[in-house]
Design a protein around this motif. Structure first.
Motif, mmCIF file in Angstrom:
data_model
loop_
_atom_site.group_PDB
_atom_site.id
_atom_site.type_symbol
_atom_site.label_atom_id
_atom_site.label_comp_id
_atom_site.label_asym_id
_atom_site.label_seq_id
_atom_site.Cartn_x
_atom_site.Cartn_y
_atom_site.Cartn_z
ATOM 1 N N LEU A 130 0.819 -1.213 0.000
ATOM 2 C CA LEU A 130 0.000 0.000 0.000
ATOM 3 C C LEU A 130 0.853 1.264 0.000
ATOM 4 N N TYR A 177 -7.988 1.768 -0.318
ATOM 5 C CA TYR A 177 -8.138 0.866 0.819
ATOM 6 C C TYR A 177 -8.623 1.582 2.076
ATOM 7 N N GLU A 206 -3.654 1.326 -3.208
ATOM 8 C CA GLU A 206 -2.855 0.181 -3.631
ATOM 9 C C GLU A 206 -1.525 0.663 -4.200
#
Length: 441
Positions: free
Chosen positions: A69, A122, A143
């Motif tokens: 991430l 996310y 991401e």
């Protein structure tokens, strides 16, 4: 060594927030192997980008996954965030990721369009995080798509394939606003209303950091032309520059505000800062860029689509490319726009519903707003063209004191005459295309 407050939040609390935010994860699943780094090359003028990874295992053991991430957070003091309108910008960015993009994706569910303009989100939230800091914060988790082959393009000069791909990509994004308008979709008004105004000038308030940067960029150009009057190589160009200087010489930000004027036909939910800094390309086996993802929506607005086009075109096109394919890139955008609109609305491209967005009215609108990209380029192009050590000086003094003599000095000299000549080339091109007409109104 004891972890500092922010590191503890990012490595302990944030992974758990991510699991609760994403419905496909078991919020009580196991987290392990947490890794956090802050690469220097990802550091921005207004934000810090961290790389975060951790291993996730669902409680029943059926799902095991390593998440890679990117975590974006604001940086700077409250004073710096105020002068740069950081709170507004970053809160708007969270809004685009969590409200606008999902609404656009829902619009596309019954079409053949993918709508995968950006890396996956996310987690995104704005507010106060007491375990992180005492300031108002925005935390965005995307991401990390670098393992998928996405990477930045050339630092400054893009190739024609990059330019055309960027045109098609942003066209499909803009088409969603227009499709919702043509459908009289009630959601559009709500989406627009949720974007906090990011005006350059509002009443007696001015966007301080842009006011300073735009003046410095314009002053650099005018000084160079005063010292090299031969660069004004036609009467038309000389007349255009005289008009610009007389009307907006000390207040280029006023021209920028004028160009934000709402238009009942063409205003669109923008990216707002669409340039090679804020996109990643994926190439095929032959090295040709075939896909891209955009990010950094912190300057998004509801305004003319020409902002998203002329910024990256003037920033990343050499004089040779401008002369050879400027019009072709604009046409690429318009073709993709109509194709996307027809697909979303499920009508043939010849349908009268699309008439407001035909080429002739679009080109007229483009001509009246193209100076936006020109003026932004005056301040930003020197930052991108200068050596790394000069860029570090600019970034340091910008964050420390936007009014400082040091920032003014480095803005005027960074990159040398190569920068000056390229800036003049941008203005000369705009003059040749008739874009200065807006200055006379």
């Amino acid at each position: 060594m004891t972890k500092d407050r922010k590191t503890s939040f990012l490595t302990e609390e944030l992974p758990r927030k991510i699991l609760h935010y994403c419905p496909e994860f078991d919020g009580e699943g196991k987290i392990s192997d947490v890794q956090l780094s802050t690469p220097d090359h990802l550091d921005g003028f207004m934000s810090t980008i961290h790389k975060l990874s951790f291993r996730y295992e669902s409680n029943d053991g059926t799902v095991v996954q390593t998440l890679k991430l990117m975590v974006k957070v604001m940086k700077g003091s409250d004073e710096f965030r105020e002068s740069s309108m950081g709170k507004t910008q970053f809160t708007n960015e969270i809004y685009i990721y969590t409200k606008v993009l999902p609404a656009f994706q829902e619009l596309l569910t019954e079409t053949g369009l993918a709508g995968d303009w950006c890396p996956r989100v996310y987690y995104g939230e704005a507010g106060h995080f007491p375990s992180y800091s005492d300031q108002y914060e925005t935390i965005l988790v995307l991401e990390d798509i670098s393992p998928l082959g996405y990477k930045a393009g050339p630092r400054l000069d893009l190739e024609e394939e990059h330019l055309r791909l960027m045109a098609r990509h942003i066209a499909s994004f803009h088409a969603c606003t227009y499709a919702m308008r043509l459908r009289n979709d009630a959601r559009l008004a709500s989406l627009i209303e949720g974007i906090a105004p990011l005006d350059f000038v509002s009443g007696d308030k001015t966007f301080t950091s842009y006011d300073v940067l735009l003046k410095l960029g314009a002053n650099r150009l005018y000084k160079y032309l005063d010292d090299h009057p031969e660069q004004l190589d036609s009467e038309a160009f000389k007349r255009d520059m005289t008009n610009l200087r007389q009307r907006y010489g000390t207040t280029p930000i006023s021209l920028m505000q004028d160009l934000l004027r709402k238009d009942e036909t063409f205003s669109v939910i923008l990216h707002g800062d669409y340039n090679r800094n804020n996109v990643l390309f994926r190439a095929d086996g032959a090295g040709k860029p075939v896909e891209l993802k955009m990010f950094d929506f912190q300057e998004n607005r509801y305004a003319t689509p020409v902002i998203d086009l002329t910024f990256y075109m003037y920033m990343s096109m050499t004089e040779e490319l401008r002369n050879r394919c400027w019009d072709a890139v604009v046409l690429e955008y318009h073709t993709a726009l109509l194709e996307s609109l027809a697909t979303i609305l499920k009508v043939p491209q010849e349908d009268g519903l699309l008439d407001p967005y035909r080429l002739e009215p679009f080109l007229e609108h483009f001509k009246r707003h193209a100076m936006y990209g020109v003026i932004v380029t005056l301040h930003f192009l020197p930052w991108m063209m200068c050596p790394e050590e000069e860029c570090e000086q600019l970034a340091h003094h910008f964050a420390r004191d936007v009014h400082s003599k040091e920032l003014a000095h480095w803005t005027l000299v960074c990159g040398g005459e190569e920068v000056d000549k390229r800036l003049v080339g941008v203005l000369r091109h705009a003059s040749s295309k008739g874009y200065f007409e807006i200055v006379k109104e």
